[in-house]
Design an enzyme around this catalytic site. Sequence first.
Site, PDB file in Angstrom:
ATOM      1  CB  VAL A  67      85.009  30.231  23.800  1.00 50.41           C
ATOM      2  CG1 VAL A  67      85.163  31.133  25.006  1.00 50.41           C
ATOM      3  CG2 VAL A  67      86.346  30.001  23.094  1.00 50.41           C
ATOM      4  CB  SER A 145      95.521  39.277  15.289  1.00 52.45           C
ATOM      5  OG  SER A 145      96.907  39.412  15.013  1.00 52.45           O
ATOM      6  CE1 TYR A 158      96.043  34.119  16.743  1.00 57.06           C
ATOM      7  CE2 TYR A 158      97.195  35.670  15.323  1.00 57.06           C
ATOM      8  CZ  TYR A 158      96.596  35.378  16.531  1.00 57.06           C
ATOM      9  OH  TYR A 158      96.533  36.336  17.521  1.00 57.06           O
ATOM     10  CB  ALA A 160      92.089  31.711   7.912  1.00 59.26           C
ATOM     11  CB  SER A 161      91.051  32.088  13.172  1.00 57.95           C
ATOM     12  OG  SER A 161      92.127  32.737  13.841  1.00 57.95           O
ATOM     13  CE  LYS A 162      93.115  36.071  16.875  1.00 59.21           C
ATOM     14  NZ  LYS A 162      92.291  36.256  18.080  1.00 59.21           N
TER      15      LYS A 162
END
Length: 251
Positions: A67, A145, A158, A160-162
């Site tokens: 992706v 999340s 993680y 920051a990405s979510k």
Amino acid sequence: MTDSKNSEQPVALVTGSARGIGFEIARVLGEDGYAVMLSDINEEGLAGAAKELEAANIACAYIKADVSVAEDADKLVAGTIEKFGRIDVLVNNAGITRDGLLMRMDENAWDLVLKVNLKGTFLMSKAVVRPMLKQKAGSVINIASVIGLMGNAGQANYAASKAGIIGFTKSFAKEFGRKGIRANAIAPGFIQSEMTAVLPEKVTEQMLAQIPMNTFGSPRDVANAVSFLASNKASYITGQVLTVDGGMVMA
Ligand code: NAD
């Protein structure tokens, strides 16, 4: 592979669906009547997942795709249209962790998590926009999340990405609401899966202490929420974040 060129049958594309939560989402959407396009970087896992769905009489196919690579995202969407003729639901589920305390987190761990989780969601969502605009309908569901809502020591990349996925979802919902395309995020809490099986016992005990329902969630709990948000029962819901976490985070 089970073929389905029945143009009446709705079609769902689920990323990261070779195992875990993604596979369960694919199974539940299949049970709901969707033809399902499975996708993952794990080809062997995909073949096994497709076999299991076929055994349950679910129309499905799979395409190996990363992706986080624009070309793969475009090919995946084109391949789904080619196979099933349409695309009604996209579930951006593929996600990874590379945990570590900030002072020890190297640039690669930051870049990789942001690339797969956040950029992957962007690339896939962008790729489905055109066919969904043509259909004047569609639903994008992004798996975020609770960590993106509350942060977590050792998971700055993680989190920051979510959190980014949540901001992205709201922006997407604002851009495409009038075109009949909805976008929502799901923020799972602690779900029992291969991703969480590797966590030390001390960490899981600490997590459990924060959950009012005093139990961990299952992939099916998340899949049921996806099923609802994808359906017409959620036809007036867009730009929202649904937590599936046993009460861990309350707004
Ligand atoms: P998992 O590791 O079991 O499954 C993730 C799948 O994504 C794997 O099959 C993997 O091969 C695939 N994947 C990884 N990188 C990819 C890429 N670049 N392109 C395509 N596929 C890729 O994890 P899971 O627990 O099932 O988690 C699924 C999603 O749910 C993730 O986005 C995760 O962040 C989120 N989530 C999980 C929990 C939990 O407690 N397990 C909690 C909150 C959110």
